[in-house]
Design an enzyme around this catalytic site. Structure first.
Site, PDB file in Angstrom:
ATOM      1  N   CYS A 103     104.142 -38.815   7.154  1.00 19.74           N
ATOM      2  CA  CYS A 103     103.291 -39.919   6.498  1.00 19.74           C
ATOM      3  C   CYS A 103     103.448 -39.383   5.075  1.00 19.74           C
ATOM      4  CB  CYS A 103     102.044 -40.113   6.928  1.00 19.74           C
ATOM      5  SG  CYS A 103     101.025 -41.006   5.741  1.00 19.74           S
ATOM      6  N   CYS A 156     100.285 -39.442   3.358  1.00 19.91           N
ATOM      7  CA  CYS A 156      99.172 -38.255   3.612  1.00 19.91           C
ATOM      8  C   CYS A 156      99.511 -37.129   2.735  1.00 19.91           C
ATOM      9  CB  CYS A 156      99.504 -37.954   5.167  1.00 19.91           C
ATOM     10  SG  CYS A 156      99.196 -39.435   6.306  1.00 19.91           S
TER      11      CYS A 156
END
Length: 181
Positions: A106, A109
């Site tokens: 991600c 993230c």
């Protein structure tokens, strides 16, 4: 995860337009050069370890090197929580707990990791910070209805009190944290 540049291979100095180039002293090949990062403090260039390759002329030459962030030793490592440690670390905690739900693939993230690290350091002693890899502990994510990552949940007295979804600015997280201290 500290986040966080662990290492970067630089195959050719000419690929970096902002770097200043100078020939290596005492080199028999005037084409060899090194990179000096004057405007990037905290970065250190490590020479390549026996990364000798053969060119089309069959002469060995060194390629690349590693750029290492010197600050990685000082970064706060936010501990991971798993299915087995969730109850004791998060739900039974005496202080408020911030939990980041993330995954290694991600991109957003990875953007929020340094913010979480900074907040963990800033609120040390007042707030506990943990992270949950949703690929490794999907049952926790399912239990709390995590549908997108990154998601940050704040727990107090074992109960979920607030949720922040997405890679948000530090000020947004600080506002949420301050409500529960």
């Amino acid at each position: 995860m500290a986040a966080v540049l662990e290492s970067l291979t630089v195959p050719r100095a000419s690929a970096l337009p902002s770097a200043s180039l100078a020939p290596v002293a005492g080199s028999s090949a005037a084409r060899r050069s090194y990179v000096r990062f004057s405007e990037f403090r905290g970065l250190k260039l490590h020479p390549a370890r026996s990364s000798v390759s053969m060119s089309f002329r069959s002469r060995p030459h060194r390629r690349g090197g590693r750029i290492v962030c010197e600050a990685q030793e000082t970064a706060v490592e936010v501990p991971a929580v798993t299915d087995s440690s969730w109850q004791s670390l998060v739900l039974e905690s005496d202080s408020p707990v911030l939990v980041e739900f993330w995954a290694p693939w991600c991109g957003p993230c990875r953007m929020i990791h340094p913010v979480i690290d900074k907040l963990a350091k800033q609120y040390a002693g007042k707030l506990k910070c943990y992270k949950v890899n949703t690929d490794e502990s999907p049952s926790i994510a399912t239990q709390y209805g995590i549908r997108s990552i990154p998601t940050v949940l704040i727990f107090k007295n074992g109960e979920k009190r607030d949720a922040v979804i997405g890679a948000v600015p530090e000020s947004t997280l600080t506002t949420c944290i301050e409500k529960f201290l």
